[in-house]
Structures are given as C-alpha cells and as structure tokens.
Write an enzyme that holds these catalytic residues in place. Structure first.
Site, mmCIF file in Angstrom:
data_model
loop_
_atom_site.group_PDB
_atom_site.id
_atom_site.type_symbol
_atom_site.label_atom_id
_atom_site.label_comp_id
_atom_site.label_asym_id
_atom_site.label_seq_id
_atom_site.Cartn_x
_atom_site.Cartn_y
_atom_site.Cartn_z
ATOM 1 N N PRO A 53 0.739 -1.539 -0.202
ATOM 2 C CA PRO A 53 0.029 -0.334 -0.292
ATOM 3 C C PRO A 53 0.891 1.234 0.263
ATOM 4 O O PRO A 53 1.652 1.055 0.657
ATOM 5 C CB PRO A 53 -0.907 -0.555 1.140
ATOM 6 N N GLU A 54 0.511 1.793 -1.132
ATOM 7 C CA GLU A 54 0.962 3.277 -1.083
ATOM 8 C C GLU A 54 0.605 5.011 -0.056
ATOM 9 O O GLU A 54 -0.964 3.701 -0.025
ATOM 10 C CB GLU A 54 1.753 3.594 -2.293
#
Length: 282
Positions: A2-3
């Site tokens: 996840p960014e």
C-alpha cells in the site's frame, strides 16, 4: 505494498468509523507483529480504556492519537501495513480470517482486525510521554509530504540537482518524498512524459515542474478512486480500490498505451518492475 493513496483511504475510513471509540480490549495473535512494546500483555494493558481521538497519516504510516477518560494524552497507536497488511472494521462475531494478527475490541460489539498474510506489518503503542518519532524511528527519516504546500518546485529541484540515480529510483526514496511507491512513481512519470531511466539531475526545469504537478494529480486521483487493489489491499470495510482500472501504465505491460496505442514496456529497474510507454516517455 500500500502506498500513500491506499493508506490515506484507510485513514479516512478509520476516522469515519472509529473516531471517539473506546478500546475495550485487545488480543495479540502473532507477537512479532508488535514492534513496541514487545510484550503482548503490556500492549493490551496500555491501550485498553483509551479513546481514539483521531487518525493521521504520515507517509505510509497510520497514527492514532489516544486519550484517556479525562481527554488527556494517552499515547499513540502506530501501524505500518507493509506489503499485505489490512485493517478491517467488523462485527466481533465474524469468523476470524486465517491471517488475523491483532484484534482491538471496540464499543457496540465491533472490532478492528489487523490482517497480514506476509507478516511484515508492524504495530506500535507509543507511551504518552514519548513522541511517535522516538518510538517509531522510521518516521524520523521521512521526507516531505507530496500533497503538502511544502512540496514545491524549489524543493524538488534542490533534491534532484546532485542525484545520479534514475528518476524512478529517486522517487521511491522515502527520505525525499514520503508515500510514493512503485505504482504511483510509474504513473507520475507517464503523466509528466519522463522515461523512468532518465538521470534525476538531468531533468530540465520544465520537466521538474511537470513531474511535481503529475505526482500531485496522480496521488489525488488515486485517493478519489479509493486506491489501487492488485492483490491484498482493501479499505476498512473490505472494499477494493478502483484506481487500477484507470491506471495509465502500471500493471499494463504489453497492453496498448491509452494515448498512442504503443505497447507498454515492462522492465526491471533497481529490482522493481517498471512500466512506461516507449513513445510517450522519451
């Protein structure tokens, strides 16, 4: 992993669903998920009875400010999802998923579950007298937030001017810009018409400004779409992100460019899969 858009999506969902909720109990199912304190009973003892005042995002970290019954500081709860972490808001009687690592029991027979298949994710409790940066040491190293007013052309130019790294590798450095990962680096470089292998210090002033604006646009678009789900990411309600359906290049190797129909190239750069259009990005 996840960014920034995925973590921001989770943060907003947590604020909608858990703000002002009191933590009534906790259970640690995998001890190594705890980064601080290392003792599961100590972790549970310190968070039980605290209230979640609000959630914040810093880079790819989630931080919950905790208060006690008198609304005084009761420390922080820190979470890093790493590669496969999920935070889910569920009914307490919902059957446990296979990879649940930590449970936080809330009011109304609800709970937060930290689910993590690869077990790289980490959870911290920060004591009231400590700063989050003192306990969660990775916070000290983070660069500027790309959606903040401080993310200026001057800042980016200053960081770029002495770097011999490929621009894609440069963008993945969390000490320069916090929160950008593989997906959105590829997307921003496509939007700014810059090839991932271009040397950072060789970018022109015009390219730097295009890149800065593209980063902001791509991240904001992804947040509006609820992030990207290519494998494990879900928001707190278990819903997939929708950005993947409109991605320009990421995950589209050998598919036609959405602008010029040239096949999207996929190469390895710094050990990471990198996607770009050979025609649009020169």
């Amino acid at each position: 992993m996840p960014e920034l858009p995925e973590v921001e999506t989770v943060c907003r969902g947590l604020n909608q669903l858990t703000q002002k909720q009191v933590i009534r109990g906790g259970e640690v199912l995998l001890k190594r998920t705890l980064a601080y304190p290392l003792c599961a009973s100590e972790f549970c003892q310190n968070i039980v009875g605290t209230k979640i005042a609000c959630w914040q995002r810093r880079g790819k970290y989630l931080l919950a400010q905790l208060t006690n019954a008198s609304s005084e500081n009761a420390g922080w709860l820190g979470i890093h999802l790493r590669m496969t972490g999920q935070i889910l808001w569920l009914e307490r009687d919902r059957p446990l998923q296979k990879h649940v690592r930590i449970r936080l029991f809330m009011e109304g027979d609800r709970e937060l579950r930290f689910v993590d298949t690869r077990t790289f994710g980490k959870v911290w409790w920060v004591p009231p007298k400590e700063s989050p940066e003192r306990i969660i040491t990775g916070l000290k190293k983070l660069g500027i937030e790309p959606l903040s007013p401080d993310f200026s052309w001057q800042y980016l130019q200053h960081k770029l001017q002495n770097s011999r790294r490929p621009i894609k590798t440069f963008l993945l450095d969390q000490e320069i810009v916090a929160g950008i990962g593989n997906i959105y680096a590829d997307e921003a470089l496509f939007k700014s018409q810059i090839r991932p292998t271009a040397i950072a210090r060789d970018l022109t002033p015009e390219q730097i400004e295009r890149l800065r604006l593209a980063i902001i646009e791509v991240l904001q678009t992804a947040i509006d779409k609820g992030g990207t789900t290519f494998s494990d990411f879900r928001d707190v309600k278990g819903i997939n992100g929708n950005y993947g359906g409109v991605a320009w290049v990421y995950g589209r190797g050998n598919q036609p460019c959405r602008l010029c129909a040239t096949a999207i190239a996929r190469v390895k750069l710094g050990g990471r899969s990198t996607h770009f259009c050979p025609q649009c990005q020169r």
